[in-house]
Write a protein that holds these residues in place. Structure first.
Motif, PDB file in Angstrom:
ATOM      1  N   ILE A   1       6.253  -7.878  -4.217  1.00  0.00           N
ATOM      2  CA  ILE A   1       7.219  -7.706  -5.307  1.00  0.00           C
ATOM      3  C   ILE A   1       6.556  -7.055  -6.520  1.00  0.00           C
ATOM      4  N   ILE A   2       5.354  -7.540  -6.867  1.00  0.00           N
ATOM      5  CA  ILE A   2       4.650  -6.993  -8.034  1.00  0.00           C
ATOM      6  C   ILE A   2       4.304  -5.522  -7.825  1.00  0.00           C
ATOM      7  N   ASN A   3       3.791  -5.194  -6.637  1.00  0.00           N
ATOM      8  CA  ASN A   3       3.426  -3.796  -6.356  1.00  0.00           C
ATOM      9  C   ASN A   3       4.651  -2.879  -6.372  1.00  0.00           C
ATOM     10  N   LEU A   4       5.771  -3.368  -5.854  1.00  0.00           N
ATOM     11  CA  LEU A   4       7.000  -2.572  -5.850  1.00  0.00           C
ATOM     12  C   LEU A   4       7.450  -2.284  -7.278  1.00  0.00           C
TER      13      LEU A   4
ATOM     14  N   LEU B   1       0.832  -1.208   0.000  1.00  0.00           N
ATOM     15  CA  LEU B   1       0.000   0.000   0.000  1.00  0.00           C
ATOM     16  C   LEU B   1       0.866   1.258   0.000  1.00  0.00           C
ATOM     17  N   ALA B   2       1.955   1.209   0.753  1.00  0.00           N
ATOM     18  CA  ALA B   2       2.843   2.372   0.834  1.00  0.00           C
ATOM     19  C   ALA B   2       3.491   2.673  -0.515  1.00  0.00           C
ATOM     20  N   PHE B   3       3.889   1.627  -1.252  1.00  0.00           N
ATOM     21  CA  PHE B   3       4.516   1.829  -2.557  1.00  0.00           C
ATOM     22  C   PHE B   3       3.567   2.564  -3.502  1.00  0.00           C
ATOM     23  N   ASN B   4       2.302   2.150  -3.512  1.00  0.00           N
ATOM     24  CA  ASN B   4       1.324   2.808  -4.377  1.00  0.00           C
ATOM     25  C   ASN B   4       1.154   4.271  -3.980  1.00  0.00           C
TER      26      ASN B   4
END
Length: 567
Positions: free
Chosen positions: A402-405, A257-260
């Motif tokens: 990993i995908i979100n990052l 969530l933080a990455f987004n």
């Protein structure tokens, strides 16, 4: 009243039932959110002041998402319910919180309160430095305004985080009506800030409205949890073993969530270098595209999650795959027509919802163009919400992280690259402006930001899709048939809607509210009817499922409420 309250206590075994009911209540909240955005557009309109307001939101939002998700409802409920064994109570007494459950929740409350208050205080003092990172393109005066607004709104993540904790209790005791009121009260607070406080205090009135909404969000959850037997207390003797387990389970999801959110912060930072009002254009269009995502994608993803988790826990992989396949097809079924509708009716949607007061026709066209770009990724957003939960149901939190990052990094890179190309390649600029019919409007550079977000989101979905096929479906094609059937119906929907607009525009005109509304509404209805007919002729399975659900008393389904971290 008893019949009304009973709506929120019935259990549903059908994903479509739960999703339809959840979608209905989400729709009510989204309608109020649209009224909130209309009020902002009417009284303020896209401007440097509104840009500062939206930029000031970023740090409080990041704090809330990072800290609150470490103690989110989806993680806390299993720990709390494990300390509340099922028992028979005499004389029809209502069950209340057990001592063990209360101790655990108070432990979490104590640690959470200390952490979020300390981080908010640190952010308060570091805000001048943070504001220069969030809005580097602003003038020093505007950055000072961002600092002041952010400092006021830092109360919001504290109150919303506490509300999130208390809502664990209301969820356990199935007080879904109370739970569903919280986002409504939050939006009411912001509306009060716009309508009543903005004329007095200027843009700072909006920040006070945010805090007011957060306080009401927290207050109703606190009162409801107290009626369930939970008395909040700060504890000295904290069981850090359980706290550590909760935090470790939540950490991968929190980072995702933080990455987004960080990618959105970067987009805001880029927008601060563009024309005044660019951040406002981005945020207003982002809010509009979030409506179908929340109603469709989140509803089905949240409705499917308990069933997916249960299937995995009992080792029923085939059942897990069937539920995942059913929810994925439903998201595709609903999202594709909505995408075509939003693209064709984008100007009518924006003008009806936002077009008043200080919101000019140029603002309408820019937000409409941005909305069309965002709409392309609505399907991807809904599928990401579902497919990421399928991994959480399996206990695999590493893959989504990993995908979100990767995709957050991609969005950041694309935002910079697209802006560079748009500014330095006249042919690319002309092509995009011509396609979206905004060649004669200044400030079209902002359109590269939703384009970067949409492309990165679609790539995110593609990664999830290949991972799911490899890990769960064993390369089975589980959405292809529904996709092409829905795509065909959506093509006819878009064509009929577009032709109808051209016919009705001279009749109703494009000046008055009712003229714009009626041409868009009638054209949309005609397009939808044609799409339904096409799906019926194709014997679409999802359409048949929806018809069956509508013949049942789906309003008696148990409301499965989502986490409120996206507020």
């Amino acid at each position: 009243m008893e019949k009304i309250l009973r709506i929120f206590n019935k259990e549903s075994v059908n994903i479509n039932q739960a999703a339809l009911l959840l979608g209905f209540f989400t729709l009510l909240s989204q309608v109020l959110a649209l009224f909130r955005d209309r009020s902002i557009a009417h009284f303020i309109g896209p401007s440097s002041s509104l840009d500062a307001y939206y930029a000031a939101f970023r740090v409080p939002d990041l704090i809330f998402i990072c800290i609150a998700s470490l103690a989110s409802i989806t993680v806390l409920i299993p720990f709390i319910t494990a300390k509340m064994p099922v028992r028979q109570l005499p004389n029809g007494d209502k069950e209340t919180m057990t001592n063990e459950a209360s101790k655990l929740l108070n432990d979490v409350l104590t640690v959470f309160s200390i952490v979020i208050v300390c981080i908010s205080l640190i952010a308060f003092f570091l805000m001048p430095f943070l504001a220069s990172l969030i809005s580097p393109g602003f003038t020093p005066i505007m950055q000072s305004k961002v600092v002041e607004l952010s400092r006021v709104m830092l109360l919001s993540p504290i109150l919303m985080g506490l509300s999130n904790l208390f809502s664990t209790v209301t969820q356990i005791f199935q007080k879904f009506f109370i739970y569903s009121l919280s986002p409504i009260l939050y939006n009411i607070g912001i509306i009060v800030g716009v309508v009543f406080l903005y004329p007095i205090f200027g843009i700072y009135g909006l920040a006070v409205g945010v805090v007011l909404g957060a306080f009401m969000h927290f207050g109703i959850q606190a009162l409801a949890s107290r009626s369930c037997g939970f008395t909040p207390r700060f504890r000295n003797n904290i069981n850090f073993t359980d706290i550590k387990r909760i935090a470790l389970i939540s950490l991968p999801r929190t980072l995702g969530l933080a990455f987004n959110n960080i990618s959105l912060i970067y987009i805001v930072a880029l927008a601060s270098y563009l024309k005044d009002g660019s951040i406002s254009i981005f945020n207003l269009s982002f809010s509009l595209q979030s409506v179908p995502f929340n109603i469709i994608g989140i509803s089905y993803a949240v409705a499917a999650f308990p069933t997916l988790t249960k299937s995995i826990s009992f080792g029923k992989l085939d059942e897990f795959k069937n539920h995942l396949r059913s929810a994925a097809r439903a998201i595709i079924f609903w999202s594709l027509p909505v995408t075509f509708l939003f693209i064709v009716l984008r100007a009518q949607i924006v003008r009806v919802i936002l077009g008043s007061g200080g919101f000019s026709w140029d603002n309408t066209r820019l937000v409409a163009a941005s909305l069309a770009i965002f709409s392309v990724s609505v399907i991807a957003q809904g599928m990401i919400a579902l497919l990421s939960r399928s991994y959480y149901a399996m206990g695999n939190t590493k893959r989504p992280l990993i995908i979100n990052l990767l995709c957050s990094i991609l969005i950041i890179i694309l935002a910079y690259v697209f802006l560079h190309i748009f500014k330095n390649v006249p042919l690319a600029r002309y092509f995009i402006e011509s396609m979206l019919k905004v060649t004669d409007i200044p400030g079209t550079e902002v359109l590269m930001l939703p384009l970067a977000y949409s492309v990165g989101t679609i790539f995110n979905f593609i990664l999830y899709w290949f991972s799911i096929r490899k890990d769960f479906m064993y390369r089975e094609s589980f959405i292809t048939k529904t996709f092409f059937q829905s795509l065909g119906a959506s093509f006819f929907l878009g064509s009929v809607t577009y032709l109808s607009l051209n016919i009705l525009s001279p009749i109703f005109g494009t000046i008055t509210f009712w003229g714009v509304f009626l041409q868009g509404f009638i054209s949309g209805i005609l397009g939808i009817l044609v799409a339904v007919l096409v799906l019926y002729l194709l014997k679409n399975e999802e359409l048949n499922d929806i018809i069956k659900v509508l013949h049942t008393k789906f309003w008696r389904a148990k409301v499965i409420a989502p986490s409120q971290e996206g507020l």
